[in-house]
Design a protein around this motif. Structure first.
Motif, PDB file in Angstrom:
ATOM      1  N   MET A 157       1.161  -1.040  -0.020  1.00 17.27           N
ATOM      2  CA  MET A 157      -0.329  -0.132  -0.012  1.00 17.27           C
ATOM      3  C   MET A 157       0.818   1.052   0.451  1.00 17.27           C
ATOM      4  O   MET A 157       1.875   1.000   0.839  1.00 17.27           O
ATOM      5  CB  MET A 157      -1.038   0.272   1.482  1.00 17.27           C
ATOM      6  CG  MET A 157      -1.866   1.441   1.290  1.00 17.27           C
ATOM      7  SD  MET A 157      -3.624   0.828   2.638  1.00 17.27           S
ATOM      8  CE  MET A 157      -2.177   2.281   3.339  1.00 17.27           C
ATOM      9  N   LEU A 158       0.242   1.886  -0.664  1.00 18.27           N
ATOM     10  CA  LEU A 158       1.236   3.617  -0.776  1.00 18.27           C
ATOM     11  C   LEU A 158       0.126   5.176   0.087  1.00 18.27           C
ATOM     12  O   LEU A 158       1.448   5.486  -0.015  1.00 18.27           O
ATOM     13  CB  LEU A 158       1.203   4.222  -2.309  1.00 18.27           C
ATOM     14  CG  LEU A 158       2.457   2.640  -3.874  1.00 18.27           C
ATOM     15  CD1 LEU A 158       2.137   3.682  -5.184  1.00 18.27           C
ATOM     16  CD2 LEU A 158       3.210   2.580  -2.657  1.00 18.27           C
ATOM     17  N   SER A 159      -0.828   4.312  -0.465  1.00 11.88           N
ATOM     18  CA  SER A 159      -1.311   5.694   0.308  1.00 11.88           C
ATOM     19  C   SER A 159      -3.391   6.020   0.406  1.00 11.88           C
ATOM     20  O   SER A 159      -3.232   4.255  -0.219  1.00 11.88           O
ATOM     21  CB  SER A 159      -1.491   7.084  -0.338  1.00 11.88           C
ATOM     22  OG  SER A 159      -1.568   8.130   0.545  1.00 11.88           O
ATOM     23  N   HIS A 160      -3.922   6.704   0.485  1.00 10.66           N
ATOM     24  CA  HIS A 160      -5.514   6.260   0.509  1.00 10.66           C
ATOM     25  C   HIS A 160      -5.661   7.288  -0.098  1.00 10.66           C
ATOM     26  O   HIS A 160      -5.468   8.586  -0.545  1.00 10.66           O
ATOM     27  CB  HIS A 160      -5.957   6.410   1.187  1.00 10.66           C
ATOM     28  CG  HIS A 160      -6.214   5.470   2.616  1.00 10.66           C
ATOM     29  ND1 HIS A 160      -4.800   4.650   2.970  1.00 10.66           N
ATOM     30  CD2 HIS A 160      -6.502   4.263   2.851  1.00 10.66           C
ATOM     31  CE1 HIS A 160      -4.937   4.123   4.008  1.00 10.66           C
ATOM     32  NE2 HIS A 160      -6.494   3.792   3.279  1.00 10.66           N
ATOM     33  N   ASP A 161      -6.752   7.005  -1.668  1.00 13.02           N
ATOM     34  CA  ASP A 161      -7.588   8.031  -2.607  1.00 13.02           C
ATOM     35  C   ASP A 161      -8.952   8.561  -2.057  1.00 13.02           C
ATOM     36  O   ASP A 161      -9.616   7.973  -2.009  1.00 13.02           O
ATOM     37  CB  ASP A 161      -7.749   6.764  -3.546  1.00 13.02           C
ATOM     38  CG  ASP A 161      -7.949   7.445  -4.562  1.00 13.02           C
ATOM     39  OD1 ASP A 161      -8.345   8.829  -4.568  1.00 13.02           O
ATOM     40  OD2 ASP A 161      -8.758   7.093  -5.685  1.00 13.02           O
ATOM     41  N   HIS A 162      -8.757   9.653  -1.485  1.00 11.79           N
ATOM     42  CA  HIS A 162      -9.407   9.660  -0.544  1.00 11.79           C
ATOM     43  C   HIS A 162     -10.008  10.861  -1.848  1.00 11.79           C
ATOM     44  O   HIS A 162      -9.920  11.619  -2.511  1.00 11.79           O
ATOM     45  CB  HIS A 162      -9.041  11.065   0.429  1.00 11.79           C
ATOM     46  CG  HIS A 162      -8.229  10.473   1.393  1.00 11.79           C
ATOM     47  ND1 HIS A 162      -9.735  10.221   2.453  1.00 11.79           N
ATOM     48  CD2 HIS A 162      -7.366  10.749   1.852  1.00 11.79           C
ATOM     49  CE1 HIS A 162      -8.554   9.228   3.330  1.00 11.79           C
ATOM     50  NE2 HIS A 162      -7.379   9.793   2.974  1.00 11.79           N
ATOM     51  N   ARG A 163     -11.766  10.339  -2.340  1.00 14.31           N
ATOM     52  CA  ARG A 163     -12.693  10.609  -3.340  1.00 14.31           C
ATOM     53  C   ARG A 163     -13.728  11.380  -2.778  1.00 14.31           C
ATOM     54  O   ARG A 163     -14.402  11.880  -1.417  1.00 14.31           O
ATOM     55  CB  ARG A 163     -13.297   9.390  -3.933  1.00 14.31           C
ATOM     56  CG  ARG A 163     -12.010   8.964  -4.721  1.00 14.31           C
ATOM     57  CD  ARG A 163     -12.192   7.519  -5.621  1.00 14.31           C
ATOM     58  NE  ARG A 163     -13.375   7.314  -4.635  1.00 14.31           N
ATOM     59  CZ  ARG A 163     -14.455   5.464  -5.586  1.00 14.31           C
ATOM     60  NH1 ARG A 163     -14.205   5.915  -6.360  1.00 14.31           N
ATOM     61  NH2 ARG A 163     -15.195   5.292  -4.830  1.00 14.31           N
ATOM     62  N   VAL A 164     -14.577  12.407  -3.454  1.00 15.23           N
ATOM     63  CA  VAL A 164     -15.636  13.631  -2.864  1.00 15.23           C
ATOM     64  C   VAL A 164     -16.094  13.492  -4.416  1.00 15.23           C
ATOM     65  O   VAL A 164     -15.772  13.734  -5.251  1.00 15.23           O
ATOM     66  CB  VAL A 164     -14.928  15.129  -2.724  1.00 15.23           C
ATOM     67  CG1 VAL A 164     -14.088  14.733  -1.371  1.00 15.23           C
ATOM     68  CG2 VAL A 164     -14.320  15.796  -3.710  1.00 15.23           C
ATOM     69  N   MET A 165     -17.565  14.000  -3.985  1.00 17.21           N
ATOM     70  CA  MET A 165     -18.871  14.296  -4.669  1.00 17.21           C
ATOM     71  C   MET A 165     -18.743  15.727  -4.924  1.00 17.21           C
ATOM     72  O   MET A 165     -18.751  16.626  -3.841  1.00 17.21           O
ATOM     73  CB  MET A 165     -20.115  13.786  -4.798  1.00 17.21           C
ATOM     74  CG  MET A 165     -21.144  13.256  -5.767  1.00 17.21           C
ATOM     75  SD  MET A 165     -22.515  12.432  -4.727  1.00 17.21           S
ATOM     76  CE  MET A 165     -22.223  11.233  -3.778  1.00 17.21           C
ATOM     77  N   CYS A 166     -18.657  15.797  -6.234  1.00 13.03           N
ATOM     78  CA  CYS A 166     -18.967  17.436  -6.541  1.00 13.03           C
ATOM     79  C   CYS A 166     -19.261  17.828  -7.978  1.00 13.03           C
ATOM     80  O   CYS A 166     -19.373  16.698  -9.166  1.00 13.03           O
ATOM     81  CB  CYS A 166     -17.163  17.588  -6.859  1.00 13.03           C
ATOM     82  SG  CYS A 166     -15.920  16.975  -8.341  1.00 13.03           S
ATOM     83  N   ALA A 167     -19.021  19.292  -8.358  1.00 14.26           N
ATOM     84  CA  ALA A 167     -20.177  19.549  -9.257  1.00 14.26           C
ATOM     85  C   ALA A 167     -19.517  21.372  -9.567  1.00 14.26           C
ATOM     86  O   ALA A 167     -18.569  21.913  -8.103  1.00 14.26           O
ATOM     87  CB  ALA A 167     -21.487  19.691  -9.323  1.00 14.26           C
ATOM     88  N   THR A 168     -20.400  21.869 -10.698  1.00  7.93           N
ATOM     89  CA  THR A 168     -19.846  22.813 -10.521  1.00  7.93           C
ATOM     90  C   THR A 168     -20.851  23.875 -10.137  1.00  7.93           C
ATOM     91  O   THR A 168     -22.269  23.404  -9.705  1.00  7.93           O
ATOM     92  CB  THR A 168     -19.570  23.433 -12.221  1.00  7.93           C
ATOM     93  OG1 THR A 168     -20.981  23.316 -13.209  1.00  7.93           O
ATOM     94  CG2 THR A 168     -18.664  22.862 -12.762  1.00  7.93           C
ATOM     95  N   PRO A 169     -20.784  25.334  -9.382  1.00  9.10           N
ATOM     96  CA  PRO A 169     -21.758  25.948  -8.791  1.00  9.10           C
ATOM     97  C   PRO A 169     -22.706  26.057 -10.173  1.00  9.10           C
ATOM     98  O   PRO A 169     -24.203  26.432  -9.292  1.00  9.10           O
ATOM     99  CB  PRO A 169     -21.462  27.544  -8.601  1.00  9.10           C
ATOM    100  CG  PRO A 169     -19.580  27.260  -8.317  1.00  9.10           C
ATOM    101  CD  PRO A 169     -19.194  25.708  -9.303  1.00  9.10           C
ATOM    102  N   GLU A 170     -22.671  26.447 -11.257  1.00 10.19           N
ATOM    103  CA  GLU A 170     -23.566  26.746 -12.423  1.00 10.19           C
ATOM    104  C   GLU A 170     -24.186  25.519 -12.417  1.00 10.19           C
ATOM    105  O   GLU A 170     -25.704  25.777 -12.696  1.00 10.19           O
ATOM    106  CB  GLU A 170     -22.993  27.027 -13.460  1.00 10.19           C
ATOM    107  CG  GLU A 170     -22.133  28.520 -13.566  1.00 10.19           C
ATOM    108  CD  GLU A 170     -20.590  28.219 -12.619  1.00 10.19           C
ATOM    109  OE1 GLU A 170     -20.248  29.262 -12.498  1.00 10.19           O
ATOM    110  OE2 GLU A 170     -20.069  27.006 -13.003  1.00 10.19           O
TER     111      GLU A 170
END
Length: 305
Positions: A157-170
């Protein structure tokens, strides 16, 4: 029987696409390379290359022979490396496969700095977001961002892949901001889809439980960079790794959503074929890679140490 030096010349010509380039790769003259390939053709009794003034084209037989020659030369290289004194500088080639964005942005700088101190090593970095077969594709090490299934591969193991849910303000102003998991079913979700991928079924954490959401959208791709482009264009919601989009989050071009229901995150692994023998060059590279990523921060993905 064909000699190894002639095989090496032939492999270099096919890989480089010309006798002159192969000569530069092997630090030999074009005439010597041409003579070695001609000798190889004489030894095996088969024409391997069509030569013109502008290009060199492998015959159909040559393409099959090329793969076998590469395998033979690598076996010999590994056998010699196993007998080398432990304090000798590692030498030989290391083929690495990594996801496109991660390989370009995070892995390539580590390879470059390591190669500077080990000039006798040759690195071949292959970037693809598809899941490759290390043995079939003759890859020494691959980067995986997933919960690994049982296999014959070894992993560190090298690290952790932290993910997020996202979008533009528009996009959010136009389509609304999702608040609870069921809201995702009303949105256009941008999908990363390829054989073996599960990201068209987003997995989120709800009250400590892993919940699978059968999201839908009219855009999907097998390339993470394209997915980033689409979410920046306001085409929908996306699940992205923090290290991929941190500058867009900091600038406000992208906004995190569903903070109470984060996407499932995965470890980042270095995987390599199992077995009793690991070449010294691969061992020293893996140890360096693990050490480099101990200090890695996905919020500052280009910084190491």
């Amino acid at each position: 029987m064909a000699s190894l030096v002639n095989m090496a010349a032939f492999v270099a010509v096919v890989e480089q696409g010309s006798f002159s380039q192969a000569g530069r790769e092997l630090r030999q003259s074009t005439a010597v390379i041409s003579a070695r390939v001609a000798k190889l053709e004489q030894q095996i009794g088969t024409r391997l290359l069509y030569r013109t003034t502008r290009q060199v084209v492998p015959t159909e037989e040559a393409l099959v022979y090329f793969e076998r020659c590469k395998s033979i030369l690598k076996d010999v290289e590994d056998a010699e490396a196993a007998l080398a004194p432990p304090d000798r500088n590692p030498r030989g080639s290391i083929t690495i496969s990594a996801p496109v964005a991660f390989g370009r942005r995070c892995l390539a700088p580590v390879i470059s700095r390591f190669a500077e101190h080990h000039p006798e090593l040759q690195f071949r970095l292959q970037l693809t977001d598809r899941l490759i077969d290390l043995v079939k594709d003759k890859v020494d090490l691959a980067i995986r961002m997933a919960n690994l299934e049982d296999s014959t591969l070894k992993a560190r193991m090298l690290s952790h892949d932290h993910r997020v849910m996202c979008a533009t303000p528009e996009y959010l102003a136009r389509a609304g901001t999702p608040r609870i998991p069921s809201d995702l079913l009303k949105h256009k979700c941008l999908l990363l889809r390829f054989p073996g991928s599960t990201q068209f079924q987003w997995q989120i954490i709800e009250r400590g439980r892993l919940v699978t959401m059968p999201v839908k959208g009219n855009l999907d791709t097998d390339n993470g960079d394209v997915l980033t482009d689409w979410v920046l264009e306001g085409r929908g919601l996306a699940v992205k790794s923090v290290w991929e989009i941190i500058e867009h989050l900091n600038s406000g071009r992208l906004v995190r959503v569903m903070l109470e229901y984060p996407p499932d995150s995965h470890p980042i692994w270095a995987v390599f074929p199992g077995g009793p023998f690991l070449s010294p060059r691969l061992r020293i590279w893996i140890d360096h890679l693990v050490g480099a990523f101990k200090s890695w921060d996905p919020h500052h993905p280009e910084r190491f140490g």
